[in-house]
Every structure is written in C-alpha cells, then in structure tokens.
Design an enzyme around this catalytic site. Structure first.
Site, short mmCIF file in Angstrom:
data_model
loop_
_atom_site.label_atom_id
_atom_site.label_comp_id
_atom_site.label_asym_id
_atom_site.label_seq_id
_atom_site.Cartn_x
_atom_site.Cartn_y
_atom_site.Cartn_z
N ARG A 2 -76.60 3.06 -26.62
CA ARG A 2 -75.46 3.91 -26.96
C ARG A 2 -74.19 3.21 -26.48
NH1 ARG A 2 -76.32 8.70 -23.66
NH2 ARG A 2 -74.52 9.60 -24.74
N SER B 278 -71.53 4.49 -24.76
CA SER B 278 -70.82 4.97 -23.56
C SER B 278 -70.87 3.91 -22.46
CB SER B 278 -71.45 6.27 -23.04
OG SER B 278 -72.68 6.00 -22.39
N LYS C 244 -84.42 11.06 -18.53
CA LYS C 244 -84.27 12.53 -18.64
C LYS C 244 -83.94 12.97 -20.07
CE LYS C 244 -79.42 12.86 -17.12
NZ LYS C 244 -78.82 13.32 -18.36
N ASP C 245 -83.44 12.04 -20.90
CA ASP C 245 -83.10 12.37 -22.29
C ASP C 245 -84.23 12.05 -23.27
OD1 ASP C 245 -80.50 13.09 -21.49
OD2 ASP C 245 -79.82 11.02 -21.63
N THR D 201 -70.26 22.63 -16.30
CA THR D 201 -71.56 22.01 -16.63
C THR D 201 -72.07 22.69 -17.89
OG1 THR D 201 -73.84 21.55 -15.97
CG2 THR D 201 -72.90 23.59 -15.15
N SER E 208 -75.42 21.90 -18.79
CA SER E 208 -76.87 21.91 -18.57
C SER E 208 -77.36 23.31 -18.18
CB SER E 208 -77.21 20.93 -17.45
OG SER E 208 -78.41 21.28 -16.80
N ARG F 15 -80.21 24.03 -16.88
CA ARG F 15 -80.86 23.93 -15.57
C ARG F 15 -79.83 24.03 -14.46
NH1 ARG F 15 -80.72 20.05 -12.01
NH2 ARG F 15 -79.89 18.51 -13.46
N ARG F 16 -78.75 23.25 -14.59
CA ARG F 16 -77.73 23.29 -13.54
C ARG F 16 -77.08 24.67 -13.45
NH1 ARG F 16 -75.54 17.43 -15.29
NH2 ARG F 16 -76.92 16.17 -13.99
N ARG G 2 -68.52 18.92 -21.88
CA ARG G 2 -69.17 17.85 -22.66
C ARG G 2 -68.33 16.58 -22.58
NH1 ARG G 2 -72.28 18.41 -27.06
NH2 ARG G 2 -72.54 16.20 -26.67
N ARG H 123 -65.25 13.72 -18.57
CA ARG H 123 -65.51 14.90 -17.73
C ARG H 123 -64.66 14.87 -16.46
NH1 ARG H 123 -71.96 16.27 -18.44
NH2 ARG H 123 -72.08 15.73 -20.63
N CYS I 16 -85.72 18.74 -23.62
CA CYS I 16 -84.77 18.14 -22.67
C CYS I 16 -83.63 19.09 -22.32
CB CYS I 16 -84.19 16.85 -23.26
SG CYS I 16 -85.42 15.64 -23.70
#
Length: 312
Positions: A9, A11, A81-82, A125, A127, A129-130, A147, A153, A241
């Site tokens: 990617r 980034s 994680k992705d 955030t 996420s 989960r977060r 995002r 960010r 994910c």
C-alpha cells in the site's frame, strides 16, 4: 530467484514495512534485486466511512492479492491484524516477522493517560474493539470516528478535533513520530487487549514452494505460536477484522503462554472476557478451545448483535 517485487500500500507505514522486509531479505540475499510496487486498496479509497460499515473481508489486502495473481508482484507485505483468517485457494501466508510492540497507544496534546481525561472527553477511534474497551475503562467518554493514515489522524488531534486518539503503538514507533504529540503512552495489555496479530507483519505469496523457502529466513517461530492462537480464536468465533474482539497470546517461557481475550458490544454494555495460561505445545488447538468457551457463554450471539449495531 534473482528478483522479487513487493506489492505494498502507499501509506508511509505500509512503505516502511515493505522497506523493512526488503532490508531483511537483502541481509540474507545481498545480490537479489528487490523492488516495491504500490497499490491502493478499498480501505485506502473510502475514507469517510468507518471500516466496519464498509464490510467485507480483505479491505486492506484484496488489491495486493490481485497483483500477486496477475504476476505484477511476487509477495505482499501486510499488517497481520488486517489479514483475513481464511485465505483464498492458491495463496499462502509464507512468513511472519518477529513481533513489534503489540500494544495500543494513547495520544493527546493535553492529557497523559486515559485516567487523566476529564468527564465527557472526546476520543477518536473507529475500531469497534477499541471502542468497547475504552467504554469499559471510561463509560463517560464520547467516542468519535477517526479515519485516515497515521499522519492524518495525528493532524486531526493537533487541530483540536479530539481530546485524545488511540492508535497502534507500533505504527507510531516505526515512523518515529512519538514526539509529534505531547503525550504518547502505550496502554498496558491489562487495560486494553490488542487485536489479533497486531504488530506482526505477514508475508503473503502465491503457493510457490521456491518462494516460500526463500522467505523462510524472515519467519519467527514465536510470532507463529502467538498468531496461530489469536487467529484460530477469531476464526472459530467467525469474526472478521472489523469486529469487537481483542485477543493477545504472550509467550511467558519455553513451556507456557498467557492468552487474554475479550468479545463484546461496541458500547461496552455486555462482554465476555477470559485470561488463561496454556502449555506451549497446545498452541495449534488453544485458540479454538478458548473460542469454544466463549461460544458457550453466548459470544457468537453477542458478535452478531455487535455487528448489527455497527452497521446502523
């Protein structure tokens, strides 16, 4: 093989990770020609919608897999994680790198930690989960979507849009931008359990034995043990994910592994949590076994409801 093309990617973090893999390979194969080729993934293009709402698997990986399939590249470097827990036929996870810092991190211009935040503070955030874990720590805080890449960010935080934001510690550390904010504080795993595979790099290829053999020099056994437990836990729960699941396996010594996991609603109103010790020899089955105890406590129904809430 005299030449390897890495699909990555665009980034800064993705490029850092691919350059890191290139440098590691050149240590073992100094005469090899290694090139980076950049691609944009679905998650890079849709920046105004939370990832959970975009849905689908492989938001960060699909375009890189297409590049492998079309022979435009030989390997793809992913944040583990992705990476979806199931691979399409013909693709393999050829190597997992030594794990970096797996913790989440708290970033703020005004406050040193989650505890220091004032009542009703705004945390950024996206996420699920977060969100869940933050709400368990501080039910009073307000959560706001966040995002974009790491630099974007942090710029939003510095512009005063948030009192604090939560990022993966490893990304900030790799880009060496900890000093760009006043407070950068990694959060203890006792407080926030990371997502599966956080801070491990996964190298994906087509199922090519010669290439897999070449890449074996990058493979870290400890990362394999930890991520096998984490990924099989998520796989058994049938979680993707972008669902509110935290799971972290930590090798304690040559015989034992600590495994912590949490599943719940994004607002923290309901959750199931466990912390167990297992024998390291059982790492291939431990994630599945732990997931089964979660399923027995209603975790699958919880995740279904969590997903519905997230997609509203």
């Amino acid at each position: 093989m005299k030449k390897i093309v890495i699909a990555t990617r665009k980034s800064k973090l993705a490029l850092w990770q691919s350059e890191y893999i290139k440098a590691e390979l050149l240590k073992h194969y100094p005469d090899m020609v290694i090139e980076l080729k950049t691609f944009s993934t679905k998650a890079d293009k849709i920046l105004d919608v939370p990832l959970a709402k975009i849905g689908g698997k492989g938001l960060f990986t699909k375009e890189l897999e297409i590049a492998l399939e079309n022979k435009e590249a030989d390997i793809a470097v992913h944040s583990l994680k992705d990476v979806p827990v199931e691979f399409e036929e013909g693709f393999v996870l050829a190597a997992l790198t030594k794990r970096f810092d797996p913790r989440d991190a708290f970033l703020s211009e005004k406050y040193a930690s989650i505890t220091d935040l004032p009542n009703g503070a705004i945390i950024g955030t996206t996420s699920l989960r977060r969100r869940m874990e933050l709400k368990l720590l501080r039910p009073d805080i307000e959560l706001k979507d966040l995002r974009g890449n790491i630099n974007t960010r942090i710029a939003k935080l510095k512009a005063g849009e948030y009192d604090a934001i939560i990022l993966a510690a490893t990304g900030v550390q790799k880009l060496q931008i900890e000093d760009e904010v006043k407070y950068f504080t990694p959060i203890s795993i006792d407080e926030m359990i990371p997502s599966m595979g956080q801070a491990t790099l996964g190298i994906e290829t087509l199922d090519n034995p010669e290439l897999v053999e070449i890449l074996s020099v990058l493979h870290d056994k400890n990362a394999e043990i930890e991520s096998t437990i984490e990924r099989s836990f998520v796989h058994t729960l049938e979680g993707g994910c972008q669902v509110p699941i935290g799971v972290k396996a930590t090798i304690l010594d040559e015989n034992s592994v600590d495994v912590r996991a949490i599943v719940g609603m994004p607002d923290g109103s309901e959750y199931v949590q466990e912390d167990i010790k297992i024998n390291i020899d059982d790492y291939k089955t431990a994630g599945q076994a732990l997931a089964q105890t979660f399923i027995d406590q209603g975790a699958k129904e919880l995740l279904e409801r969590a997903e519905k809430v997230a997609f509203q």
